[in-house]
Scaffold this motif. Sequence first.
Motif, mmCIF file in Angstrom:
data_model
loop_
_atom_site.group_PDB
_atom_site.id
_atom_site.type_symbol
_atom_site.label_atom_id
_atom_site.label_comp_id
_atom_site.label_asym_id
_atom_site.label_seq_id
_atom_site.Cartn_x
_atom_site.Cartn_y
_atom_site.Cartn_z
ATOM 1 N N UNK A 174 0.869 -1.184 0.000
ATOM 2 C CA UNK A 174 0.000 0.000 0.000
ATOM 3 C C UNK A 174 0.900 1.227 0.000
ATOM 4 N N UNK A 175 0.650 2.121 -0.955
ATOM 5 C CA UNK A 175 1.459 3.331 -1.060
ATOM 6 C C UNK A 175 0.552 4.541 -1.185
ATOM 7 N N UNK A 176 1.069 5.693 -0.747
ATOM 8 C CA UNK A 176 0.346 6.948 -0.900
ATOM 9 C C UNK A 176 1.251 7.963 -1.576
ATOM 10 N N UNK A 177 0.619 8.941 -2.201
ATOM 11 C CA UNK A 177 1.331 10.071 -2.782
ATOM 12 C C UNK A 177 1.106 11.260 -1.869
ATOM 13 N N UNK A 178 2.190 11.754 -1.300
ATOM 14 C CA UNK A 178 2.095 12.809 -0.308
ATOM 15 C C UNK A 178 2.354 12.256 1.077
ATOM 16 N N UNK A 179 2.039 13.051 2.072
ATOM 17 C CA UNK A 179 2.249 12.607 3.454
ATOM 18 C C UNK A 179 1.249 11.532 3.841
ATOM 19 N N UNK A 180 1.679 10.599 4.673
ATOM 20 C CA UNK A 180 0.800 9.499 5.068
ATOM 21 C C UNK A 180 -0.482 10.001 5.716
ATOM 22 N N UNK A 181 -0.376 11.068 6.500
ATOM 23 C CA UNK A 181 -1.555 11.583 7.185
ATOM 24 C C UNK A 181 -2.482 12.391 6.304
ATOM 25 N N UNK A 182 -1.941 12.970 5.212
ATOM 26 C CA UNK A 182 -2.758 13.783 4.299
ATOM 27 C C UNK A 182 -2.347 13.504 2.854
ATOM 28 N N UNK A 183 -2.606 12.295 2.377
ATOM 29 C CA UNK A 183 -2.170 11.949 1.027
ATOM 30 C C UNK A 183 -3.059 12.578 -0.041
ATOM 31 N N UNK A 184 -2.482 12.702 -1.237
ATOM 32 C CA UNK A 184 -3.269 13.152 -2.384
ATOM 33 C C UNK A 184 -3.970 11.983 -3.058
ATOM 34 N N UNK A 185 -3.385 10.787 -2.964
ATOM 35 C CA UNK A 185 -3.922 9.595 -3.621
ATOM 36 C C UNK A 185 -3.211 8.393 -3.027
ATOM 37 N N UNK A 186 -3.622 7.217 -3.452
ATOM 38 C CA UNK A 186 -2.959 6.010 -2.977
ATOM 39 C C UNK A 186 -3.410 4.805 -3.757
ATOM 40 N N UNK A 187 -2.859 3.656 -3.404
ATOM 41 C CA UNK A 187 -3.185 2.434 -4.138
ATOM 42 C C UNK A 187 -2.800 1.207 -3.343
ATOM 43 N N UNK A 188 -3.525 0.139 -3.594
ATOM 44 C CA UNK A 188 -3.122 -1.210 -3.223
ATOM 45 C C UNK A 188 -2.338 -1.735 -4.413
ATOM 46 N N UNK A 189 -1.119 -2.217 -4.192
ATOM 47 C CA UNK A 189 -0.237 -2.554 -5.304
ATOM 48 C C UNK A 189 0.478 -3.863 -5.058
ATOM 49 N N UNK A 190 -0.261 -4.948 -5.137
ATOM 50 C CA UNK A 190 0.359 -6.256 -4.988
ATOM 51 C C UNK A 190 -0.378 -7.251 -5.873
ATOM 52 N N UNK A 191 0.269 -7.699 -6.942
ATOM 53 C CA UNK A 191 -0.375 -8.585 -7.908
ATOM 54 C C UNK A 191 -1.242 -7.803 -8.863
ATOM 55 N N UNK A 192 -2.244 -7.121 -8.314
ATOM 56 C CA UNK A 192 -3.086 -6.189 -9.057
ATOM 57 C C UNK A 192 -2.901 -4.793 -8.469
ATOM 58 N N UNK A 193 -3.428 -3.811 -9.168
ATOM 59 C CA UNK A 193 -3.301 -2.413 -8.737
ATOM 60 C C UNK A 193 -4.686 -1.807 -8.587
ATOM 61 N N UNK A 194 -4.959 -1.244 -7.405
ATOM 62 C CA UNK A 194 -6.219 -0.558 -7.121
ATOM 63 C C UNK A 194 -5.909 0.901 -6.805
ATOM 64 N N UNK A 195 -5.877 1.768 -7.806
ATOM 65 C CA UNK A 195 -5.554 3.175 -7.543
ATOM 66 C C UNK A 195 -6.810 3.978 -7.210
#
Length: 321
Positions: free
Chosen positions: A51-72
């Motif tokens: 699981x990754x986020x774009x921006x700070x963990x507490x206030x991200x701009x976006x994120x995704x589940x990224x293992x095998x498949x991608x859920x953005x």
Amino acid sequence: MPIVSFFGHRLTPIGPHQRAGLLRVCGLEPVGAVTLAHQLCRWERWNSGDVVVLGRAGRPAAGAWATGSLLPFGLAARPGLGHDGAGSDGAHALADHARTRLTRYGSVVGPVQDVEAVWTDLAAGGLRARQERWVQPVLVAPSPDGGLAGAVVRRRPRLRWVAEALHPAGPAEEKLVLPASVAMFTDELGYDPMRAGGSYARHVSWLVATGRSYIVLDDGSGTPARPEGTGRVAFKTDVGAVWRAPTGTVAQLTGVWTRDDLRGRGIGTAALAAVVDAVRRDHTGADGIVSLYVNDFNAAALGLYGRLGFERAGTFATMLL
């Protein structure tokens, strides 16, 4: 620690204890984000980078589940919701991260604008899809007084047995559910999921164990199953995702399937209506949202959902790898 930094958007792996910020982003569009939010809430442990986020963990701009498949989710701007998105640099950072984590027979799936944002970079880097499904209407079930199944049965009394036979599959019925699930999956995605090992069977077992797989059994010819339980699965669907969002609980149905020889007889209509009522009873509460998404080329399914009064709430896209 950030994996990649592009201007103002760091791509940062987060752990379960940091998911609150990404869940707040999901709250912008609970129906569109329910698959990602469900994954975030279901698991208490995951590997770094899953699981990754774009921006700070507490206030991200976006994120995704990224293992095998991608859920953005959240990559694209939503001006009407005051969301600026992650921009092209953020999408590029996510694509770089996901490229080596995607697997054969994985997918990239989510709101069409978010999938488009990341797929542009993935495709430019050489990734190819077996199928690109760019228009998958996201639909939400109505909430008629007296329940959806009651409205169907009043119009077509001969289908009352279907609504009454709909129930969550029990452990003893798992042996009936698995072949029906495999048939649905193979028809929909074009390959037998059992070829990949035991993961699909374990997933079906989890759905049954958690009361998320709903079935109708018949006697094999479209009439009620005999009491001794020698029936076949006439209809099935699963509650693929549930999320208790701040604005109310959302459920997403997946794997809606009627046995080939029973199609066109109204059984799927009555059974799906009963599922909507059952999911509200068992999982979301009376005011919960029951949603699903469907391929735009599936005219029969779109007709079924239209007859039941489902309304469009957005568009998904799926890249099948």
